[in-house]
Design an enzyme around this catalytic site. Structure first.
Site, PDB file in Angstrom:
ATOM      1  N   LYS A 158     -10.029  13.974   0.700  1.00 45.68           N
ATOM      2  CA  LYS A 158      -9.929  13.252  -0.568  1.00 45.68           C
ATOM      3  C   LYS A 158     -11.339  13.186  -1.133  1.00 45.68           C
ATOM      4  O   LYS A 158     -12.321  13.299  -0.384  1.00 45.68           O
ATOM      5  CB  LYS A 158      -9.400  11.825  -0.317  1.00 45.68           C
ATOM      6  CG  LYS A 158      -8.806  11.164  -1.527  1.00 45.68           C
ATOM      7  CD  LYS A 158      -7.292  11.282  -1.588  1.00 45.68           C
ATOM      8  CE  LYS A 158      -6.745  10.566  -2.799  1.00 45.68           C
ATOM      9  NZ  LYS A 158      -5.283  10.565  -2.856  1.00 45.68           N
ATOM     10  N   GLY A 190       7.778  -1.412 -11.256  1.00 41.62           N
ATOM     11  CA  GLY A 190       6.951  -0.399 -11.913  1.00 41.62           C
ATOM     12  C   GLY A 190       7.806   0.750 -12.422  1.00 41.62           C
ATOM     13  O   GLY A 190       8.301   1.564 -11.640  1.00 41.62           O
ATOM     14  N   GLY A 228       6.921   3.363 -14.163  1.00 41.00           N
ATOM     15  CA  GLY A 228       6.011   4.403 -14.636  1.00 41.00           C
ATOM     16  C   GLY A 228       6.647   5.759 -14.387  1.00 41.00           C
ATOM     17  O   GLY A 228       7.873   5.885 -14.364  1.00 41.00           O
ATOM     18  N   LYS A 229       5.792   6.752 -14.161  1.00 40.16           N
ATOM     19  CA  LYS A 229       6.310   8.118 -13.995  1.00 40.16           C
ATOM     20  C   LYS A 229       7.280   8.196 -12.811  1.00 40.16           C
ATOM     21  O   LYS A 229       8.377   8.721 -12.935  1.00 40.16           O
ATOM     22  CB  LYS A 229       5.138   9.088 -13.809  1.00 40.16           C
ATOM     23  CG  LYS A 229       4.253   9.197 -15.050  1.00 40.16           C
ATOM     24  CD  LYS A 229       3.170  10.236 -14.897  1.00 40.16           C
ATOM     25  CE  LYS A 229       2.077   9.857 -13.929  1.00 40.16           C
ATOM     26  NZ  LYS A 229       1.259   8.708 -14.341  1.00 40.16           N
ATOM     27  N   VAL A 230       6.872   7.640 -11.671  1.00 42.38           N
ATOM     28  CA  VAL A 230       7.727   7.715 -10.476  1.00 42.38           C
ATOM     29  C   VAL A 230       8.936   6.791 -10.628  1.00 42.38           C
ATOM     30  O   VAL A 230      10.080   7.185 -10.363  1.00 42.38           O
ATOM     31  CB  VAL A 230       6.914   7.352  -9.201  1.00 42.38           C
ATOM     32  CG1 VAL A 230       7.816   7.312  -7.975  1.00 42.38           C
ATOM     33  CG2 VAL A 230       5.777   8.337  -8.991  1.00 42.38           C
ATOM     34  N   GLY A 231       8.692   5.554 -11.049  1.00 46.20           N
ATOM     35  CA  GLY A 231       9.769   4.560 -11.170  1.00 46.20           C
ATOM     36  C   GLY A 231      10.889   5.013 -12.103  1.00 46.20           C
ATOM     37  O   GLY A 231      12.072   4.768 -11.830  1.00 46.20           O
TER      38      GLY A 231
HETATM   39  N1  LIG Z   1       2.769  10.337  -9.471  1.00 46.80           N
HETATM   40  C1  LIG Z   1       2.828  10.820  -8.242  1.00 46.80           C
HETATM   41  O1  LIG Z   1       3.126  11.995  -8.015  1.00 46.80           O
HETATM   42  C2  LIG Z   1       2.555   9.914  -7.057  1.00 46.80           C
HETATM   43  C3  LIG Z   1       2.523  10.482  -5.778  1.00 46.80           C
HETATM   44  C4  LIG Z   1       2.343   9.646  -4.671  1.00 46.80           C
HETATM   45  C5  LIG Z   1       2.147   8.288  -4.872  1.00 46.80           C
HETATM   46  N2  LIG Z   1       2.147   7.773  -6.144  1.00 46.80           N
HETATM   47  C6  LIG Z   1       1.941   6.329  -6.294  1.00 46.80           C
HETATM   48  O2  LIG Z   1       3.087   5.765  -6.916  1.00 46.80           O
HETATM   49  C7  LIG Z   1       2.690   4.671  -7.731  1.00 46.80           C
HETATM   50  C8  LIG Z   1       3.180   4.898  -9.159  1.00 46.80           C
HETATM   51  O3  LIG Z   1       2.658   6.118  -9.636  1.00 46.80           O
HETATM   52  P1  LIG Z   1       2.985   6.638 -11.113  1.00 46.80           P
HETATM   53  O4  LIG Z   1       2.514   8.046 -11.145  1.00 46.80           O
HETATM   54  O5  LIG Z   1       4.378   6.312 -11.447  1.00 46.80           O
HETATM   55  O6  LIG Z   1       1.980   5.728 -11.950  1.00 46.80           O
HETATM   56  P2  LIG Z   1       2.173   5.172 -13.435  1.00 46.80           P
HETATM   57  O7  LIG Z   1       0.846   4.676 -13.843  1.00 46.80           O
HETATM   58  O8  LIG Z   1       2.880   6.175 -14.285  1.00 46.80           O
HETATM   59  O9  LIG Z   1       3.199   3.944 -13.249  1.00 46.80           O
HETATM   60  C9  LIG Z   1       2.848   2.717 -12.720  1.00 46.80           C
HETATM   61  C10 LIG Z   1       3.673   1.684 -13.493  1.00 46.80           C
HETATM   62  O10 LIG Z   1       3.502   0.419 -12.860  1.00 46.80           O
HETATM   63  C11 LIG Z   1       3.357  -0.562 -13.880  1.00 46.80           C
HETATM   64  N3  LIG Z   1       2.659  -1.714 -13.315  1.00 46.80           N
HETATM   65  C12 LIG Z   1       1.338  -1.865 -13.027  1.00 46.80           C
HETATM   66  N4  LIG Z   1       1.106  -3.104 -12.558  1.00 46.80           N
HETATM   67  C13 LIG Z   1       2.293  -3.733 -12.509  1.00 46.80           C
HETATM   68  C14 LIG Z   1       2.701  -5.031 -12.091  1.00 46.80           C
HETATM   69  N5  LIG Z   1       1.829  -5.919 -11.625  1.00 46.80           N
HETATM   70  N6  LIG Z   1       3.993  -5.342 -12.189  1.00 46.80           N
HETATM   71  C15 LIG Z   1       4.898  -4.460 -12.682  1.00 46.80           C
HETATM   72  N7  LIG Z   1       4.583  -3.227 -13.083  1.00 46.80           N
HETATM   73  C16 LIG Z   1       3.297  -2.871 -12.993  1.00 46.80           C
HETATM   74  C17 LIG Z   1       2.602   0.140 -14.984  1.00 46.80           C
HETATM   75  O11 LIG Z   1       2.752  -0.507 -16.232  1.00 46.80           O
HETATM   76  C18 LIG Z   1       3.243   1.518 -14.941  1.00 46.80           C
HETATM   77  O12 LIG Z   1       4.360   1.589 -15.811  1.00 46.80           O
HETATM   78  C19 LIG Z   1       1.166   4.568  -7.595  1.00 46.80           C
HETATM   79  O13 LIG Z   1       0.867   3.668  -6.560  1.00 46.80           O
HETATM   80  C20 LIG Z   1       0.773   5.969  -7.179  1.00 46.80           C
HETATM   81  O14 LIG Z   1      -0.455   5.984  -6.459  1.00 46.80           O
HETATM   82  C21 LIG Z   1       2.359   8.542  -7.237  1.00 46.80           C
END
Ligand SMILES: NC(=O)c1ccc[n+]([C@@H]2O[C@H](COP(=O)([O-])OP(=O)(O)OC[C@H]3O[C@@H](n4cnc5c(N)ncnc54)[C@H](O)[C@@H]3O)[C@@H](O)[C@H]2O)c1
Length: 360
Positions: free
Chosen positions: A83, A183, A185-188
């Site tokens: 990393k 959350g 976001g993209k994953v959720g």
């Molecule tokens: N994108 C990937 O491929 C990937 C891979 C492995 C792990 N992850 C992990 O998964 C998690 C989400 O990733 P993502 O890509 O969806 O990120 P993202 O930034 O698209 O989504 C995160 C979401 O969480 C929300 N959020 C932040 N704080 C919050 C809170 N206190 N309460 C409620 N919602 C809250 C944000 O508004 C956002 O919509 C992260 O921890 C990331 O490290 C992502």
């Protein structure tokens, strides 16, 4: 904390290589951490973050690179763990010169470390880094990359959750279960889609009103709650942390009503010992780094020319890996997080050892 493994320093991390990179003109200050190359070239993203100090940046890169070794091992990849961190506010420090300077340092490692995106870096940044190094993945579709990795991350989380559901309720489906997604976001978002398709009820929360609006428009059946505390205390069967790290802490775990935790967020356990607290409360925790490996599976696949179906098949196997870990945890009487570590260490030792067979 020392980097060199030694019997005198139990806090030593045992990393193979830690490289400090500086380019004064562009303002680059980066640290690349390679924990292990036992299974192949180290692979892990570059985080760009305004750390409070150099010590904090170093501690993070050591921790994250070690975590990647375990994640890559359990994802079945021929990659070790690495990393990198770039020290600075991504909105202020990132420039073409800085990213290209960073790329030259990655290239200087001759392929011992492959980089990709992480918090604060995006596919477009990797396209710039790639102008100086071959050892970068997670690139844009226009440049032959696989693009957004959250698609397969969410798919893998869903597979891990299915395995956990089977372990607890006897059937690998979320049909009829209430799943709390923290959350959107993209994953959720992608995860919510899979859950609804599988017949689950989804309860969700997000701090961003745009994410809530997305749910109202695309999935009007999703029950939206005020915040994470309300979600944790809600009558849910599964809790899926998909926002930031540290979701499982001393306040959350006692309040949790779910029987299963499986989500996409990294580093969900706020501190060592939380896995035991979860187990003592009868909550089955599917380890984060096992179930969220879909993203690294995707970027690893891209190195040899991306094939979505092949990568998806590999991410689907997160179901089998999670199952295996949960069974091992039962057999050995340890929390799943401990079983996962043991399995990863076993693969690193068993397969890594093969490199001692001399080849000309
Ligand atoms: N994108 C990937 O491929 C990937 C891979 C492995 C792990 N992850 C992990 O998964 C998690 C989400 O990733 P993502 O890509 O969806 O990120 P993202 O930034 O698209 O989504 C995160 C979401 O969480 C929300 N959020 C932040 N704080 C919050 C809170 N206190 N309460 C409620 N919602 C809250 C944000 O508004 C956002 O919509 C992260 O921890 C990331 O490290 C992502």
């Amino acid at each position: 904390m020392g980097v060199f493994a030694s019997t005198d320093d139990p806090g030593a991390t045992g990393h193979e290589q830690v490289v400090f990179c500086q380019d004064k003109q562009s303002g680059l200050k980066a640290i690349i951490g390679i924990y292990s190359t036992a299974l192949g070239p180290a692979l892990g993203g570059t985080r760009c973050y305004p750390y409070a100090s150099e010590e904090a940046a170093l501690a993070d890169v050591l921790d994250l690179s070690r975590g990647m070794a375990y994640k890559n091992a359990l994802a079945g990849l021929d990659h070790g763990g690495g990393k990198a961190v770039i020290w600075g506010d991504p909105d202020q420090v990132k420039s073409e010169a800085l990213l290209r300077a960073y790329g030259r340092f990655v290239q200087s490692l001759g392929g011992r470390y492959y980089t990709a995106c992480d918090v604060g870096t995006y596919v477009a940044d990797m396209d710039v880094v790639a102008r100086e190094t071959r050892y970068v993945t997670g690139r844009s579709v226009e440049h032959g990359g696989a693009g957004d990795s959250s698609v397969l991350t969410a798919w893998g989380v869903f597979q891990g959750m299915r395995a956990a559901a089977e372990h607890v309720w006897g059937s690998p489906t979320l049909r009829g279960r209430r799943v709390g997604v923290a959350g959107l976001g993209k994953v959720g978002k992608h995860l919510t889609g899979h859950l609804i398709e599988d017949g689950a009820e989804v309860v969700a929360t997000d701090v961003d009103p745009r994410a809530l609006e997305w749910a109202r428009v695309h999935h009007p059946g999703v029950d939206l709650v005020a915040d994470v505390s309300a979600l944790v205390a809600a009558d849910i069967d599964v809790y899926a942390p998909c926002a930031l790290g540290g979701a499982l802490d001393d306040d959350t775990v006692p309040a949790l009503r779910a029987k299963v935790v499986a989500g996409g967020a990294n580093n969900q356990l706020a501190h060592p010992g939380i896995e035991k607290l979860l187990a003592d409360r009868g909550v089955l925790y599917a380890p984060d780094y096992v179930v969220n490996a879909g993203g690294v599976i995707q970027v690893a696949d891209e190195i040899d020319g991306f094939n979505f179906e092949r990568a998806k098949l590999r991410a689907t196997r997160i179901y089998d890996t999670t199952r295996q870990i949960l069974r091992l945890a039962d057999d050995e009487g340890v929390p799943p997080a401990v079983a996962a570590d043991r399995l990863a260490e076993r693969r690193m030792a068993d397969v890594g050892r093969l490199r001692t067979i001399h080849l000309r």
